[in-house]
Write a protein that holds these residues in place. Sequence first.
Motif, PDB file in Angstrom:
ATOM      1  N   ALA A   1      -3.333  -5.575   3.061  1.00 52.71           N
ATOM      2  CA  ALA A   1      -3.178  -4.452   2.135  1.00 52.71           C
ATOM      3  C   ALA A   1      -4.524  -3.950   1.643  1.00 52.71           C
ATOM      4  O   ALA A   1      -4.797  -2.743   1.637  1.00 52.71           O
ATOM      5  N   SER A  54      -2.612  -0.978  -6.063  1.00 56.96           N
ATOM      6  CA  SER A  54      -2.413  -2.072  -5.111  1.00 56.96           C
ATOM      7  C   SER A  54      -2.911  -3.382  -5.702  1.00 56.96           C
ATOM      8  O   SER A  54      -2.252  -4.425  -5.597  1.00 56.96           O
ATOM      9  N   THR A  94       0.828  -1.209   0.000  1.00 53.13           N
ATOM     10  CA  THR A  94       0.000   0.000   0.000  1.00 53.13           C
ATOM     11  C   THR A  94       0.861   1.257   0.000  1.00 53.13           C
ATOM     12  O   THR A  94       0.502   2.257  -0.626  1.00 53.13           O
ATOM     13  N   GLN A 109      -4.642   4.704  -5.910  1.00 48.92           N
ATOM     14  CA  GLN A 109      -3.862   3.860  -4.995  1.00 48.92           C
ATOM     15  C   GLN A 109      -4.467   2.467  -4.896  1.00 48.92           C
ATOM     16  O   GLN A 109      -3.744   1.461  -4.919  1.00 48.92           O
ATOM     17  N   GLN A 110      -5.793   2.375  -4.785  1.00 50.74           N
ATOM     18  CA  GLN A 110      -6.441   1.074  -4.705  1.00 50.74           C
ATOM     19  C   GLN A 110      -6.192   0.263  -5.966  1.00 50.74           C
ATOM     20  O   GLN A 110      -5.859  -0.930  -5.896  1.00 50.74           O
ATOM     21  N   GLN A 115      -7.136  -2.344   4.239  1.00 54.92           N
ATOM     22  CA  GLN A 115      -6.911  -0.916   4.479  1.00 54.92           C
ATOM     23  C   GLN A 115      -7.631  -0.052   3.452  1.00 54.92           C
ATOM     24  O   GLN A 115      -7.960   1.101   3.721  1.00 54.92           O
ATOM     25  N   LEU A 116      -7.885  -0.619   2.265  1.00 54.26           N
ATOM     26  CA  LEU A 116      -8.533   0.132   1.191  1.00 54.26           C
ATOM     27  C   LEU A 116     -10.028  -0.143   1.120  1.00 54.26           C
ATOM     28  O   LEU A 116     -10.696   0.274   0.175  1.00 54.26           O
TER      29      LEU A 116
END
Length: 743
Positions: free
Chosen positions: A582, A551, A519, A547-548, A585-586
């Motif tokens: 990871a 990842s 992440t 970002q997602q 968190q998203l």
Amino acid sequence: MSLQAELDQTALDEIEKKYDTSLNTRDNGHLLTRFIYWATVAFALYHLWTAGFGTPVDYIHMGVHLAGLFLFVFIGFPLLKSKANLAYNPTRFLKPGNVPLYDWVFMILAVAAALFLWVSWRGFSGLGLEVPSQMLRQGNPTNIDVILGTILILAVLEIARRTIGAVLPIIILVFILYALLGPYIPGQILQHPGVDWHQFVNNMYFPFEGIFGVTLWVVSTVVFHFVLFGVVAQRMGLGQFFVDNAMIAAGRYTGGPAKVSVVSSAFFGTISGSSIANTVSTGSLTIPNMKKMGYPGHFAGGVEAAASAGGQITPPIMGAASFLMAEYLEVPYTTIVIAAIIPALMHYIGVMSIVHFTAKRLGLKTYTKDELPILIRVWKEGWHTVIPLIALLVVLFSGYSPNMAAFIGLSLCITVGFSSLRKPLTLILPLALLAFVFWKASALSGEGFSPVMAGVLSACIIVGMIHKGERQNFTSLFDSLHVGVQYALAVGAASAAVGIVVGVINTTGVGFRLGFMVTGGAAEMAETLYAVLGWIPVDSFTQSSIQQFLSLVLIAIACILMGAGLPTTALYIMLVSVAQPALTQLGVPPLATHMFVLYYGVISEITPPVCASAYAAAGIAGANPFRTGISAFTLGLGKLMVPMVFVYAPTMLIVLPEYFTLGSFLQVTITCALGIFAIATAVSGYFLAPLSSFWRLLMGIGGLLLVAPGLSSDLTSLVVMAPVLIEQWLRRDSTQPLRIPGH
């Protein structure tokens, strides 16, 4: 009528042995070979018995299972595989049964290490040893524990290397070094206090972590049984029944032989989690027919490999990883089955669509009416073979355990396929099964079958005994059990070895550390990309969305790259440990995370340069293995995109009530299917008429926009594809692509 294989069974066995290392064993000579044969049969019957009548406590059952793996692998697999080491040479000294003395010694020590916990659980006194009970030794292993634990660790690494190659043991060795050398690891993120060897062995050897952990438990109590069921069900006629029905369903349409391959592999995938077994079983019939009809050899092999690779994601009997997923998520296995239905369907829509349009472009013929089986005859001769699968599904979806479902399915396979009124002695087994059902329905059995369930199963047993279909002899049954155990060796070895990885992750917390690195790296890249794309007024281009997505891409690439040579089960266990923290968190649901990793792990099976299923198909097709792998990967594009969809739109998985509504489900599912359909036209270069390169590009872009969940992307896709659709409608009877000036 049934199709006849173009290749004889000996040739198919050789192809399967070449690409499925679990079947490629050394010749041990007559006496030892017969001993191992009957030992595998006894091993299979032990698991069948425990599935129905109760599994011993974990340290006993897993110890017995692991001891069996050590026996069969060290006897059957040489230290180094070569023609000389696999061949029988009676003139060699110090090799009883063609097995070197060091393998005998290692096997005996490994079996002793596997069974020692059983012997010493409540304490052990003898052979000059005074060992306290396991409860007192937990956290403070004795010297004998450390010695035998070390032997066990080395042994599971070695059986993994011998059955599936060196890649997995090397990765595990890296994890072991990480656990031992934690204080010396550079960088604050990965550094940890470390453990000494005594404590490491304690964590790896004693239940319920490490080798004797959840991975080996699930494989020994569930996965093994379903592997046996797939092999026995195929041998008793269900595989041929699937192929004949696939011929009837798809043979008359454009690209008949290839569509038969897809449909039969989908059917076969419901009872088999092995891609290679699926490829060889159905490919022996479909690949030669595809070549006869004009398909290039590499494409014919690619179709079979891509379709067969769907076996591990096709409900109800998926690959080993799906059972582990249910255990990790602590949900019923039926939840995983329901969640997998639509994603698996998308995979087969992709393969079928590419096959269809490629056949249209090449102008290939279909089967004639005379070449197709007759529906009434097929069902008259083979209807009974479906009884075990139906019973298995009824038990599974009624809330009983998967191993009970496998027990019923396997027992009914024996009843339907091998027991006959004409052979009274063979009726002992179905009558015993009938007594078992009545016992489970009585108060004596505690929590057992309901009256309705007992009635359904009793009817299945009685019909299975009296049907007039063909029976196999019991030699074929024992052969099926023997082959089933051989198939299960690699999965068992990988599960035992990868338990070390699980133990290291639990001991060091490296999963969360690696997840944070993923992440963190994605966040840095997202910040850079957002500076370039942030001006676009679309929700998908916010920094958190980028970002997602990054990842997901990083984890998907890791799955595909690490999958080169790794079994899906081992790959799933390692990568889900990284993906879970990871993606949590998203905001990605745990089920979607696990399914995401499973799908990309399966994709690695048809991704060059290491794709055993495609290489096995190439062996049957007589085609270039690498080109066959490329074809298989191209045909599996649907499976490549679908995981991204259900991560962004978990409504596709059906079983997550906080995300599911009928409207969102239909919108996401239908547009995803249409998008995969559009991408298939771009890949094959044909829709209603041939497509030029420019039109193929537009269809590919439009298809990707349709696959992406969201109304705005769906509307944009229609704008992108509208010129192509209009052009294709106007040229629907043409055979030449329309040329665009400048293209």
